[in-house]
Design a protein around this motif. Sequence first.
Motif, mmCIF file in Angstrom:
data_model
loop_
_atom_site.group_PDB
_atom_site.id
_atom_site.type_symbol
_atom_site.label_atom_id
_atom_site.label_comp_id
_atom_site.label_asym_id
_atom_site.label_seq_id
_atom_site.Cartn_x
_atom_site.Cartn_y
_atom_site.Cartn_z
ATOM 1 N N ILE A 181 -33.371 103.217 17.366
ATOM 2 C CA ILE A 181 -32.977 101.934 16.779
ATOM 3 C C ILE A 181 -31.487 101.690 17.046
ATOM 4 O O ILE A 181 -30.642 102.515 16.700
ATOM 5 N N GLU A 182 -31.184 100.584 17.673
ATOM 6 C CA GLU A 182 -29.795 100.233 17.978
ATOM 7 C C GLU A 182 -29.145 99.474 16.828
ATOM 8 O O GLU A 182 -28.006 99.736 16.435
ATOM 9 N N LYS A 183 -29.892 98.518 16.284
ATOM 10 C CA LYS A 183 -29.394 97.773 15.132
ATOM 11 C C LYS A 183 -30.574 97.101 14.435
ATOM 12 O O LYS A 183 -31.664 96.953 15.000
ATOM 13 N N ILE A 184 -30.332 96.703 13.180
ATOM 14 C CA ILE A 184 -31.339 96.008 12.387
ATOM 15 C C ILE A 184 -30.683 94.766 11.802
ATOM 16 O O ILE A 184 -29.598 94.842 11.215
ATOM 17 N N GLU A 185 -31.335 93.618 11.975
ATOM 18 C CA GLU A 185 -30.781 92.367 11.468
ATOM 19 C C GLU A 185 -31.739 91.714 10.480
ATOM 20 O O GLU A 185 -32.957 91.722 10.681
ATOM 21 N N VAL A 186 -31.168 91.166 9.416
ATOM 22 C CA VAL A 186 -31.941 90.469 8.388
ATOM 23 C C VAL A 186 -31.735 88.967 8.561
ATOM 24 O O VAL A 186 -30.600 88.482 8.548
ATOM 25 N N ALA A 187 -32.830 88.231 8.730
ATOM 26 C CA ALA A 187 -32.748 86.776 8.889
ATOM 27 C C ALA A 187 -32.821 86.071 7.539
ATOM 28 O O ALA A 187 -32.118 85.098 7.293
ATOM 29 N N ASP A 188 -33.683 86.558 6.671
ATOM 30 C CA ASP A 188 -33.794 86.024 5.316
ATOM 31 C C ASP A 188 -34.418 87.108 4.447
ATOM 32 O O ASP A 188 -34.578 88.249 4.891
ATOM 33 N N ALA A 189 -34.784 86.778 3.235
ATOM 34 C CA ALA A 189 -35.255 87.781 2.278
ATOM 35 C C ALA A 189 -36.509 88.509 2.737
ATOM 36 O O ALA A 189 -36.776 89.638 2.293
ATOM 37 N N HIS A 190 -37.267 87.902 3.647
ATOM 38 C CA HIS A 190 -38.549 88.493 4.040
ATOM 39 C C HIS A 190 -38.707 88.630 5.549
ATOM 40 O O HIS A 190 -39.811 88.829 6.038
ATOM 41 N N THR A 191 -37.603 88.552 6.292
ATOM 42 C CA THR A 191 -37.675 88.658 7.754
ATOM 43 C C THR A 191 -36.612 89.623 8.252
ATOM 44 O O THR A 191 -35.433 89.477 7.946
ATOM 45 N N VAL A 192 -37.043 90.631 9.027
ATOM 46 C CA VAL A 192 -36.119 91.646 9.518
ATOM 47 C C VAL A 192 -36.494 92.012 10.953
ATOM 48 O O VAL A 192 -37.683 92.101 11.290
ATOM 49 N N THR A 193 -35.478 92.207 11.798
ATOM 50 C CA THR A 193 -35.712 92.521 13.214
ATOM 51 C C THR A 193 -35.085 93.858 13.575
ATOM 52 O O THR A 193 -33.928 94.120 13.253
ATOM 53 N N PHE A 194 -35.872 94.703 14.248
ATOM 54 C CA PHE A 194 -35.401 95.980 14.774
ATOM 55 C C PHE A 194 -35.108 95.799 16.265
ATOM 56 O O PHE A 194 -35.968 95.323 17.023
ATOM 57 N N TYR A 195 -33.921 96.229 16.694
ATOM 58 C CA TYR A 195 -33.560 96.228 18.111
ATOM 59 C C TYR A 195 -33.450 97.681 18.571
ATOM 60 O O TYR A 195 -32.780 98.493 17.925
ATOM 61 N N LEU A 196 -34.105 98.000 19.690
ATOM 62 C CA LEU A 196 -34.149 99.375 20.187
ATOM 63 C C LEU A 196 -33.330 99.535 21.461
ATOM 64 O O LEU A 196 -33.150 98.580 22.228
ATOM 65 N N LYS A 197 -32.878 100.762 21.705
ATOM 66 C CA LYS A 197 -32.109 101.061 22.912
ATOM 67 C C LYS A 197 -33.014 101.131 24.138
ATOM 68 O O LYS A 197 -32.556 100.966 25.269
ATOM 69 N N GLU A 198 -34.287 101.434 23.908
ATOM 70 C CA GLU A 198 -35.266 101.561 24.989
ATOM 71 C C GLU A 198 -36.508 100.751 24.615
ATOM 72 O O GLU A 198 -36.705 100.410 23.442
ATOM 73 N N PRO A 199 -37.397 100.473 25.573
ATOM 74 C CA PRO A 199 -38.631 99.738 25.262
ATOM 75 C C PRO A 199 -39.661 100.644 24.582
ATOM 76 O O PRO A 199 -40.638 101.087 25.195
ATOM 77 N N LEU A 200 -39.456 100.919 23.306
ATOM 78 C CA LEU A 200 -40.264 101.907 22.596
ATOM 79 C C LEU A 200 -40.984 101.325 21.383
ATOM 80 O O LEU A 200 -41.323 102.063 20.449
ATOM 81 N N VAL A 201 -41.220 100.027 21.368
ATOM 82 C CA VAL A 201 -41.821 99.413 20.188
ATOM 83 C C VAL A 201 -43.191 100.001 19.879
ATOM 84 O O VAL A 201 -43.535 100.248 18.720
ATOM 85 N N TYR A 202 -43.998 100.245 20.909
ATOM 86 C CA TYR A 202 -45.345 100.807 20.700
ATOM 87 C C TYR A 202 -45.256 102.148 19.980
ATOM 88 O O TYR A 202 -45.998 102.410 19.028
ATOM 89 N N SER A 203 -44.326 103.001 20.402
ATOM 90 C CA SER A 203 -44.125 104.290 19.743
ATOM 91 C C SER A 203 -43.492 104.115 18.368
ATOM 92 O O SER A 203 -43.784 104.873 17.434
ATOM 93 N N LEU A 204 -42.623 103.122 18.235
ATOM 94 C CA LEU A 204 -41.974 102.878 16.950
ATOM 95 C C LEU A 204 -43.003 102.593 15.867
ATOM 96 O O LEU A 204 -42.888 103.088 14.739
ATOM 97 N N PHE A 205 -44.014 101.808 16.197
ATOM 98 C CA PHE A 205 -45.054 101.498 15.219
ATOM 99 C C PHE A 205 -45.700 102.776 14.690
ATOM 100 O O PHE A 205 -46.046 102.869 13.509
#
Length: 657
Positions: free
Chosen positions: A252-276
């Motif tokens: 995980i490179e950074k995590i951003e909050v858009a609003d009270a119920h929305t959050v985005t994870f940004y990764l250093k590599e294309p690892l979303v499938y493994s992240l789940f």
Amino acid sequence: MVRKAKFFILAFLFLFAVTLLNGTALTYAKDFSVEVDGRQLVSGASLLSEQGRIMVPVRVLGEALGLKVRWYGDERMVILQKGDLLLKLTVGSRVAEKNDGKVFMDVAPKIANGRCFVPLRFVAQTFGCQVRWDQEKQLADVKSGMVKEISLGTLSPLEPMNILNDLGAWYRMNHFGFTHVQLVQYDPQLHIVPCLAEKWEVSPDGKAVTFYLVKDARWHDGEPVTAEDVKFTFEYKLKHLKELARWTVAAIEKIEVADAHTVTFYLKEPLVYSLFKDLAIGIGIILPKHIWEDVNDPKNYTARENLIGCGPFIFESYDPASQTATFKANHDYFAGQPSVEKVKVKYYKNVDALVMALKKGEIAATYDYAMPIPASYAPALEGTPGLDLGVISDLGIMIYMAFGREYPVTEKAFREAVSYAIDYEMLVKAVAGDYGEVPGRGIVPPSLPAYDPALPRLTQDLAKANALLDQIGLKDKDGDGIRELPDGSKLRIPVTPATKKGKETMMVRAAEVICSHLKKVGIDAYIDPEVLGNEEKWQQRVWNDRDYWIYLGYATPGAVIYDGGLMYFVDAQGAFGTCADPEYVRIYQKVRQARNDSEWTAALREAQHYHARELPGLALIWGKALYPYRTDEFTGWAIRSGFGPVNYQTWFALRSR
């Protein structure tokens, strides 16, 4: 006046005719009543009757059955939820959606006097209730089967009381949702499905994912669950928990909050499938920021507040004398109330005591992660009245062998010789009895969809083993039956068994058998004495120092689901093995960077062929897992392949007999 009267009469007749044509005569069921678990729910003017079907206000019924009720006025739709079962009903439509499938009702939901009415029998039975009609009393009698109390046993310690101690019961009970839950979870078919996150979006490059949280989740102390809690959780864990450096969350490179119920994870590599896959197990549980933000030593934080989560159960008490923890149902859980009112979990010091408690009916099942009852106890449990052995396919690897970094185990020919020295049939019989099988050369068990059946099974061939050892210059020069190393010293190899509580007896027995087989080809193998009875030393040697020669371990279902169990053999980011071969590391990264099931399966097939060819490790026994559970008092156990009967689905499906 006469014209107005005629108009109203004609309008009434028209509506009556339409009603007759549609066959939807709707009346108030003034003489009927409904009871749920012996308590009157509604009667008379609060009920409707259509085509002989009783209809009740959806919110009244939902609350009585412990369902989460969500009304969407613009769509004239209501969603009922209990655990991972969602039922979507639309006013005026006889077609309902049960999770992803369509089902049909005899009558459609209706709006009357500003309230939505739904068919009683259909909804109640969909959520596992029994409905009986008492003609004499004109009564619909609904039995929810709610379990008042259940007792479970664990081999993981309840002290210290800390949710982040990965060796303790509090953490291990939450792999699949208990006091705490994750953003996502596994369903019984091992698909990732919503939990605290109701939906998500993945970026095209596989390096970002945005989660949209449910809007009515609350912590057990009443505070709302927000995206800030999610952001805090992973930033906090990555700062304080060193073991997470092995997992995908470390990317995980950074995590951003858009609003009270929305959050985005940004990764250093294309690892979303493994992240789940990380997010769906224990390391993915979400923590309340307002509880943990001032805690600097998380694993030694034992205040009661550390057990506050947003899961289906609330911690109630702990009795140190009996080493029993008590939990109560969370009636405000965002996915509906669990079907069990109270859970008691008792700690047992050894497997013998745990098995005896099962036989006596003192506990209904075991509650732990990847800790089935050893197969050697099956004869003692077979035939016990009211007890099912709970035999299921093991998604993990019952016993595997990994090789260290010292000569000669670094030599492929030596590893090949070891593989041919073992009598697998004898090993399986000695350790697993009728609940094991001889494995293949590709590590991955047949219970995993990515298993490649084309690879051969392991076989014993002492002639090949001896020839290979001779070939690399490891010969018995003095004729005493033990081969010598090039420097003239004896070929003595320590075998380190996993000595985790509940596993040690099985692992030591396997090590004894392996050592006896290796001696037959001139390898003076012996059991590593430093780890016997010392779980801390075992952990240090295997996971941190990695200074073993031959290691006998077990692969958990979570690890096999994650990467086929490769993490135990490869020396790379996200793993804790010893094989640093660039080809193996490349294949492992392909597994981790897969973007979907098909890419993951293809990469894991490639890894299996590498294992079969290079033997960085061996599966020694593939087996069945035993998770016994009582059937005399309870029904509705949701048996999960690889994990047994105690899981998230069971909390909402279990019923009293």
